[in-house]
Write a protein that holds these residues in place. Structure first.
Motif, PDB file in Angstrom:
ATOM      1  N   GLY A 102       0.966  -1.535  -0.001  1.00 51.14           N
ATOM      2  CA  GLY A 102      -0.479  -0.032  -0.008  1.00 51.14           C
ATOM      3  C   GLY A 102       0.508   1.436   0.371  1.00 51.14           C
ATOM      4  N   ASP A 103       0.719   2.561   0.893  1.00 51.14           N
ATOM      5  CA  ASP A 103       1.015   3.455   0.425  1.00 51.14           C
ATOM      6  C   ASP A 103       0.922   4.143   2.345  1.00 51.14           C
ATOM      7  N   LEU A 104       2.817   4.663   2.058  1.00 52.29           N
ATOM      8  CA  LEU A 104       3.620   5.214   3.064  1.00 52.29           C
ATOM      9  C   LEU A 104       2.708   6.513   3.459  1.00 52.29           C
ATOM     10  N   SER A 105       2.101   7.381   4.382  1.00 56.27           N
ATOM     11  CA  SER A 105       2.733   8.345   4.302  1.00 56.27           C
ATOM     12  C   SER A 105       2.510   9.060   5.926  1.00 56.27           C
ATOM     13  N   GLU A 106       2.990  10.515   6.008  1.00 61.37           N
ATOM     14  CA  GLU A 106       2.270  10.973   7.404  1.00 61.37           C
ATOM     15  C   GLU A 106       1.481  11.116   8.186  1.00 61.37           C
ATOM     16  N   GLU A 107       0.450  11.761   7.409  1.00 62.32           N
ATOM     17  CA  GLU A 107      -0.264  11.559   7.637  1.00 62.32           C
ATOM     18  C   GLU A 107      -1.846  10.317   9.152  1.00 62.32           C
ATOM     19  N   HIS A 108      -0.319   9.214   8.143  1.00 63.06           N
ATOM     20  CA  HIS A 108      -0.651   7.674   9.320  1.00 63.06           C
ATOM     21  C   HIS A 108      -0.368   6.731   9.988  1.00 63.06           C
ATOM     22  N   PRO A 109      -0.551   5.947  10.502  1.00 59.61           N
ATOM     23  CA  PRO A 109       0.288   5.208  11.393  1.00 59.61           C
ATOM     24  C   PRO A 109       0.663   4.479  10.339  1.00 59.61           C
TER      25      PRO A 109
END
Length: 437
Positions: free
Chosen positions: A108-115
């Motif tokens: 999936g995707d990684l982002s700073e907004e989600h753990p």
């Protein structure tokens, strides 16, 4: 929501045997890379993705065509199927058998907004250890590009080199260890030690064997108690908790700490390279700062201002005055001695007129008075000698402290050269990046 945790398959009784077999399968894969025989009908749980996913895994491990069960599992839950297959093949040392699309679907995707979800962290760890080869490591590195690392963020340096480093007194200041505690000098020494520890940590991380780590399973040495097995057990219906979850930056900072997995540290070091390089450059600038022209330091407990040409005379005079004030007690005049001398004169005069024996008494009184005056004079001379000795020692130490600072300045040039070499090596290691990636 973390898609790596297994949903309830409708409380179907037939799923119990499937879960037991899936757990045995995971244990066997992690132990020796083999798969136990698949009992007939055990995967026939309607509407439940785990059954066809397990069947597909067994077929893949045996080298047979798994398209039919794989298609069914993807139709029921593509994300969980991809995570299960990627991690199962990784723990048994056959990560090279995954399809390229599975890793993207699973991660999936990684982002700073989600753990970061446990499944993502498990895939991250497997790829970092080389389970999917160089391509898998590159894949994770590209996912980690989602992290925005400000160049002036000092958290990355603190993660690599935690705590304040202990500084030792340089050879030039061994005779004056208090000079090493002067804020400007201590700051430079600490920066030099921090930069050296940073270089050592970068060498330690980048020298870790990065290629081909997971080529075969060695019982109890590769995946014991790691995220991949925990996530696989959760997918196989064995329960398990999702948390605590951490942010992307939080995981990366944790991966840089001295006790972290070296393979994870190599990826985190690559991501944090801009901030680490800036921190190293800042440390070099601190090391290169020349010592201040004037320093206020305590010598024999008295504040003395040191200049390149010598100790400041005003501060020396003030220190000497303070030394006199503190070292010489305030003594009263020797009035008893004077009184005895006056009394002796009177007695001797009376003895010459009245009786000669009184003259002898007067002489004895005069001797007592002279002794009192003599003892007072001895104490005064002793005080003067003590003050002169202390003042001479103070001046000598002040001169030696100035020469020690000159020697420290010459040593600073060597420290600056060493710091420049440390910076060059750190920059080279950061440019090199994780091996096999």
């Amino acid at each position: 929501m973390d898609l790596t945790t297994s949903p309830d398959p409708g409380n179907l009784a037939e799923a119990t045997e499937l879960h037991r077999y899936a757990e045995a399968l995971i244990v066997s894969l992690a132990a020796d890379g083999t798969t136990p025989d698949l009992p007939p009908g055990i995967t026939d749980v309607p509407g439940y993705w785990l059954g066809p996913a397990v069947e597909a895994l067994v077929l893949i491990m045996s080298g047979k065509d798994a398209l039919e069960p794989l298609a069914l599992a993807n139709q029921l839950d593509e994300r969980r199927t991809a995570v299960f297959l990627c991690l199962a093949l990784a723990v048994c040392g056959h990560g090279d058998r995954i399809h390229a699309s599975w890793l993207g679907t699973a991660f999936g995707d990684l982002s700073e907004e989600h753990p970061v979800a446990p499944g993502q962290r498990a895939l991250w760890l497997a790829a970092a250890r080389g389970a999917y080869g160089p391509v898998g490591k590159i894949f994770v590195l590209r996912k980690l590009d989602a992290v925005n690392v400000p160049a002036d963020d000092d958290r990355w340096l603190k993660a690599l080199v935690p705590g304040l480093p202990e500084t030792s007194v340089p050879a030039s200041l061994e005779g004056f260890p208090e000079l090493a505690k002067v804020s400007e000098i201590e700051r430079s020494l600490r920066a030099s030690v921090t930069l050296r520890r940073l270089r050592e940590r970068c060498v330690e991380i980048t020298s870790t064997r990065q290629a081909g780590e997971v080529t075969k399973v060695v019982r109890g040495t590769v995946w014991a108690e790691d995220e991949p097995l925990a996530v696989l057990r959760a997918l196989a219906g064995q329960g398990g908790q999702e948390g605590p979850l951490s942010s992307l930056t939080g995981h990366l900072l944790q991966d840089l700490r001295p006790d972290a997995d070296p393979h994870m540290a190599a990826l985190a070091l690559h991501v944090a390279a801009p901030a680490i390089r800036t921190a190293a450059e800042s440390l070099v600038e601190v090391v290169r700062e020349p010592p201040p022209d004037t320093l206020d330091v305590p010598i024999l407990g008295y504040p003395i201002k040191l200049r390149p040409e010598g100790p400041d005379q005003e501060s020396m005079a003030a220190a000497e005055q303070l030394l006199v004030t503190e070292s010489v007690p305030k003594r009263a005049r020797p009035w008893p001695g004077y009184v005895l001398l006056v009394l002796a004169v009177a007695v001797i005069a009376a003895g010459l007129v009245v009786s000669l024996p009184l003259v002898l008494v007067g002489l004895m009184v005069a001797a007592a008075g002279g002794h009192v005056l003599w003892r007072h004079r001895v104490r005064e001379h002793s005080d003067v000698r003590y003050v002169q000795t202390r003042a001479g020692k103070l001046a000598d130490l002040a001169d030696k402290a100035v020469w020690a600072l000159h020697e420290y300045a010459r040593e600073s040039e060597d420290r600056a050269s060493t710091a420049a070499r440390d910076l060059a090596e750190v920059s080279t290691l950061l440019r090199r990046g994780p091996r096999a990636a």
